[in-house]
Design an enzyme around this catalytic site. Structure first.
Site, PDB file in Angstrom:
ATOM      1  N   LYS A 195     -86.551 -19.094 -74.901  1.00 44.53           N
ATOM      2  CA  LYS A 195     -86.746 -20.062 -76.217  1.00 44.53           C
ATOM      3  C   LYS A 195     -84.959 -19.297 -76.553  1.00 44.53           C
ATOM      4  CE  LYS A 195     -91.483 -20.106 -77.641  1.00 44.53           C
ATOM      5  NZ  LYS A 195     -92.259 -19.126 -78.441  1.00 44.53           N
ATOM      6  N   GLY A 222     -88.935  -7.364 -69.787  1.00 44.65           N
ATOM      7  CA  GLY A 222     -90.201  -7.080 -68.362  1.00 44.65           C
ATOM      8  C   GLY A 222     -89.279  -8.191 -67.454  1.00 44.65           C
ATOM      9  N   GLY A 234     -87.963  -5.369 -76.123  1.00 49.09           N
ATOM     10  CA  GLY A 234     -88.134  -6.300 -77.422  1.00 49.09           C
ATOM     11  C   GLY A 234     -87.052  -4.590 -78.075  1.00 49.09           C
TER      12      GLY A 234
HETATM   13  C1  3PG Z   1     -92.855  -3.069 -75.380  1.00 49.26           C
HETATM   14  O1  3PG Z   1     -93.842  -3.380 -74.419  1.00 49.26           O
HETATM   15  O2  3PG Z   1     -91.750  -3.699 -75.756  1.00 49.26           O
HETATM   16  C2  3PG Z   1     -93.346  -2.167 -76.162  1.00 49.26           C
HETATM   17  O3  3PG Z   1     -93.895  -1.052 -75.261  1.00 49.26           O
HETATM   18  C3  3PG Z   1     -93.857  -1.868 -77.551  1.00 49.26           C
HETATM   19  O4  3PG Z   1     -95.100  -2.903 -77.508  1.00 49.26           O
HETATM   20  P1  3PG Z   1     -95.541  -3.974 -78.543  1.00 49.26           P
HETATM   21  O5  3PG Z   1     -94.780  -5.482 -78.837  1.00 49.26           O
HETATM   22  O6  3PG Z   1     -96.863  -4.378 -78.673  1.00 49.26           O
HETATM   23  O7  3PG Z   1     -95.696  -3.035 -79.566  1.00 49.26           O
END
Ligand code: 3PG
Length: 368
Positions: free
Chosen positions: A184, A326, A348
């Site tokens: 996206k 990831g 993030g």
């Molecule tokens: C992630 O995996 O991005 C962090 O551990 C934060 O997790 P979350 O997006 O569930 O807050």
């Protein structure tokens, strides 16, 4: 930044917040990058502190079922095989709490940074070290709230991650190429807006390329795109035309190789093709700084050509390379396992930092 080097933790009770939120399937840890990257700080604390209290979240907890499926027990057992302990460290001086998000079942106390909960966490230690880089963009009780109650600092991982990201934002060595992929555009608009001003080239691959191609007027068949981001993409293309590198050819749902200008109504693009790879290669071979975020195709579902080839190109260039997100980290670990890339543990968090936002979990000296 206030880091662990600025504080004497000898014989203190130290609470350390880690991001041990790792992918787990069938009781197996699929990727232990975050766990291994936590060890430097953790071992440093274990060697000095009188008591160590480890906090982390795992997953998102909304129901009792989530609670059952997101225990940190497996991670705790694995972590205990990796840390430096010796006979002098007594078992009850090294404690790991269960998933901090279990407290989310009570009015989202952890995620909403409930200060009573933060105070409760803080009561277990004298000093707080936040080394959960992947969670630094969240304002939770266990990573930010605690800092209201006891002296708080960041660990080595947060320090390293911020230093790496700063290399992308402040005076990067040039040529500086950013590679964005994934599905996206909407997830990345702010980061594109900020980073395009700083980089020399922005390579756009993955499914998000089709929104840009459509904005340029190409027939993209039935490929995924985001109608509401066509204007955004068009503006970026108009303004930074000479910086943006798009895709030339792709593999469709039947694994047929098709040039973009030859796409038909029913074609769905799932991966980039060899001409695109050649184009990327020519942009990347002399680069000195690279940020790679987002795969080039559906590599988890047998459309791995583009992502794999790109990983190989990156593995053969002499540049500072930072990999974030990831899926992207999984891809580089899969295709070039002995790489010497800088791997970010926060998808993030790193994107928000690159957007220009201040991360609440990064502690700075107060300005006077
Ligand atoms: C992630 O995996 O991005 C962090 O551990 C934060 O997790 P979350 O997006 O569930 O807050």
């Amino acid at each position: 930044m206030k880091t662990i080097n600025n504080v004497d933790i000898n014989n203190k009770r130290v609470i350390v917040r880690l991001d041990l939120n790792v992918p787990i399937k069938n009781n197996k840890i699929l990727d232990d990058t975050r766990i291994k990257k936590s060890l430097k700080t953790l071992n440093y604390i274990i060697e000095r502190a009188s008591k160590v209290i480890i906090l982390s979240h795992l997953g998102r907890i909304k129901t009792d079922e989530d609670k059952k499926n997101n225990s940190l027990k497996l991670v705790c057992d694995y972590l205990s095989t990796l840390i430096n302990t010796n006979d002098e460290v007594l078992d009850d001086d090294l404690i790991m709490f269960e998933n901090t998000r279990y407290f989310d079942l009570d009015n989202k106390k952890e995620s909403n940074n409930d200060l009573e909960l933060a105070k409760y966490f803080s009561s277990f230690g004298d000093i707080f070290i936040n080394d959960a880089f992947g969670t630094c963009h969240r304002c939770n009780a266990s990573n930010v709230g605690i800092s209201n109650f006891i002296p708080s600092y960041n660990g080595f991982l947060v320090e390293e991650e911020i230093e790496n990201l700063d290399r992308l934002l402040n005076n990067p060595e040039r040529p500086y190429v950013v590679i964005m992929g994934g599905k996206k555009v909407s997830d990345k608009i702010k980061v594109i807006e900020n980073i395009i001003k700083k980089c020399d080239k922005l390579i756009i691959g993955g499914a998000m390329a089709y929104t840009f191609l459509k904005a340029k007027g190409y027939e993209i068949g039935s490929s995924f795109y985001e109608e509401e981001y066509l204007d955004f993409s068009k503006n970026i293309l108009d303004k930074y035309n000479n910086k943006i590198v798009l895709i030339k050819d792709n593999y469709n749902q039947n694994k047929e190789l098709i040039r973009i200008e030859d796409m038909k109504k029913d074609d769905i693009g799932y991966d980039i093709g060899p001409d695109t790879i050649e184009l990327y290669k020519s942009e990347l071979e002399n680069s000195k700084t690279v940020f790679f975020n987002g795969p080039m195709g559906l590599f988890e579902e047998e459309y791995e050509y583009g992502t794999k080839e790109l990983c190989n190109i990156l593995n053969n260039i002499n540049a500072f390379i930072l990999v974030g997100g990831g899926d992207t980290v999984n891809a580089v670990n899969k295709y070039v396992p002995n790489n010497s890339f800088n791997i970010s543990t926060g998808g993030g968090a790193s994107l928000e930092y690159l957007e220009g936002k201040k991360l609440p979990g990064v502690f700075y000296e107060e300005e006077v």
